[in-house]
Design a protein around this motif. Structure first.
Motif, PDB file in Angstrom:
ATOM      1  N   ILE A 150     -25.822  76.417  11.538  1.00 26.85           N
ATOM      2  CA  ILE A 150     -25.636  77.691  12.233  1.00 26.85           C
ATOM      3  C   ILE A 150     -25.361  77.425  13.713  1.00 26.85           C
ATOM      4  N   LEU A 202     -25.466  79.228  17.228  1.00 29.43           N
ATOM      5  CA  LEU A 202     -26.033  80.382  17.923  1.00 29.43           C
ATOM      6  C   LEU A 202     -25.232  80.643  19.186  1.00 29.43           C
ATOM      7  N   GLU A 235     -24.624  82.813  14.321  1.00 29.74           N
ATOM      8  CA  GLU A 235     -25.652  83.800  14.671  1.00 29.74           C
ATOM      9  C   GLU A 235     -25.250  84.369  16.020  1.00 29.74           C
ATOM     10  N   LEU A 279     -26.180  86.747  19.104  1.00 28.84           N
ATOM     11  CA  LEU A 279     -27.341  87.336  19.767  1.00 28.84           C
ATOM     12  C   LEU A 279     -26.882  88.188  20.937  1.00 28.84           C
ATOM     13  N   PRO A 319     -21.034  86.759  10.331  1.00 27.41           N
ATOM     14  CA  PRO A 319     -22.155  86.280  11.137  1.00 27.41           C
ATOM     15  C   PRO A 319     -23.455  87.020  10.864  1.00 27.41           C
ATOM     16  N   SER A 320     -24.548  86.399  11.275  1.00 24.88           N
ATOM     17  CA  SER A 320     -25.836  87.084  11.341  1.00 24.88           C
ATOM     18  C   SER A 320     -25.910  87.730  12.717  1.00 24.88           C
ATOM     19  N   THR A 357     -28.224  89.681  15.762  1.00 26.10           N
ATOM     20  CA  THR A 357     -29.554  89.898  16.311  1.00 26.10           C
ATOM     21  C   THR A 357     -29.432  90.569  17.666  1.00 26.10           C
ATOM     22  N   MET A 368     -35.715  81.730  19.032  1.00 25.56           N
ATOM     23  CA  MET A 368     -34.812  81.784  17.874  1.00 25.56           C
ATOM     24  C   MET A 368     -34.507  80.392  17.343  1.00 25.56           C
ATOM     25  N   ASN A 383     -35.644  78.973  13.492  1.00 24.21           N
ATOM     26  CA  ASN A 383     -34.613  78.749  12.482  1.00 24.21           C
ATOM     27  C   ASN A 383     -34.122  77.300  12.536  1.00 24.21           C
ATOM     28  N   ILE A 403     -30.271  76.319  12.861  1.00 24.79           N
ATOM     29  CA  ILE A 403     -29.467  76.401  14.075  1.00 24.79           C
ATOM     30  C   ILE A 403     -29.159  74.982  14.523  1.00 24.79           C
TER      31      ILE A 403
END
Length: 150
Positions: A3, A5, A33, A35, A80-81, A83, A96, A100, A103
């Motif tokens: 992942i 970030l 991910e 953010l 994507p995820s 947040t 984060m 996880n 990441i």
């Protein structure tokens, strides 16, 4: 799964970082991910006013994340995820990463001119203490250059 970030905001360099993260994710069969950070609010004695301000910030951040996710999915096929978190940016990011283990890297975009940005400055100064690599994408790179190097 690996992942990447990345942090989105209203800056062009955030879009550069997102594009880089997406291209890396495609090439490594990974994910992204996204953010969006909400800055901590100063206390306002009128609770209703503060709640309204916080809700407006949250809606703006959620809109940023949704637009970024749509662009990412359209351009690269990566879902994507997402947040949205409030608080001190570096602290939230470290939390984060700690929470996880998938990441694999923190991807940030540096401003094309002047200071690189608060998060880039912070994490570049502490890059040796991060449990994952820090990837800084220059904000002045053209999209085709980002595609080549990612």
């Amino acid at each position: 799964m690996r992942i990447y970030l990345t942090v989105v905001d209203d800056t062009p360099e955030a879009l550069s970082a997102l594009r880089f993260a997406a291209r890396r994710a495609v090439r490594t069969n990974g994910g992204v991910e996204i953010l969006a950070l909400l800055p901590p609010q100063e206390f306002i004695p009128f609770g209703g006013v503060q709640a309204t301000m916080e809700e407006e910030q949250r809606q703006h951040a959620e809109g940023l994340v949704a637009r970024a996710a749509g662009t990412l999915l359209e351009e690269s096929g990566v879902r994507p995820s997402l947040t949205v978190r409030s608080g001190d940016g570096p602290k939230v990011i470290r939390e984060m990463i700690a929470a996880n283990p998938q990441i694999a890297a923190l991807v940030l975009g540096a401003a094309a001119g002047g200071a690189p940005g608060a998060l880039v400055s912070h994490f570049a100064a502490e890059a040796g203490t991060l449990p994952v690599p820090l990837m800084i994408v220059p904000g002045g790179l053209e999209m085709d250059a980002i595609d080549r190097v990612s």
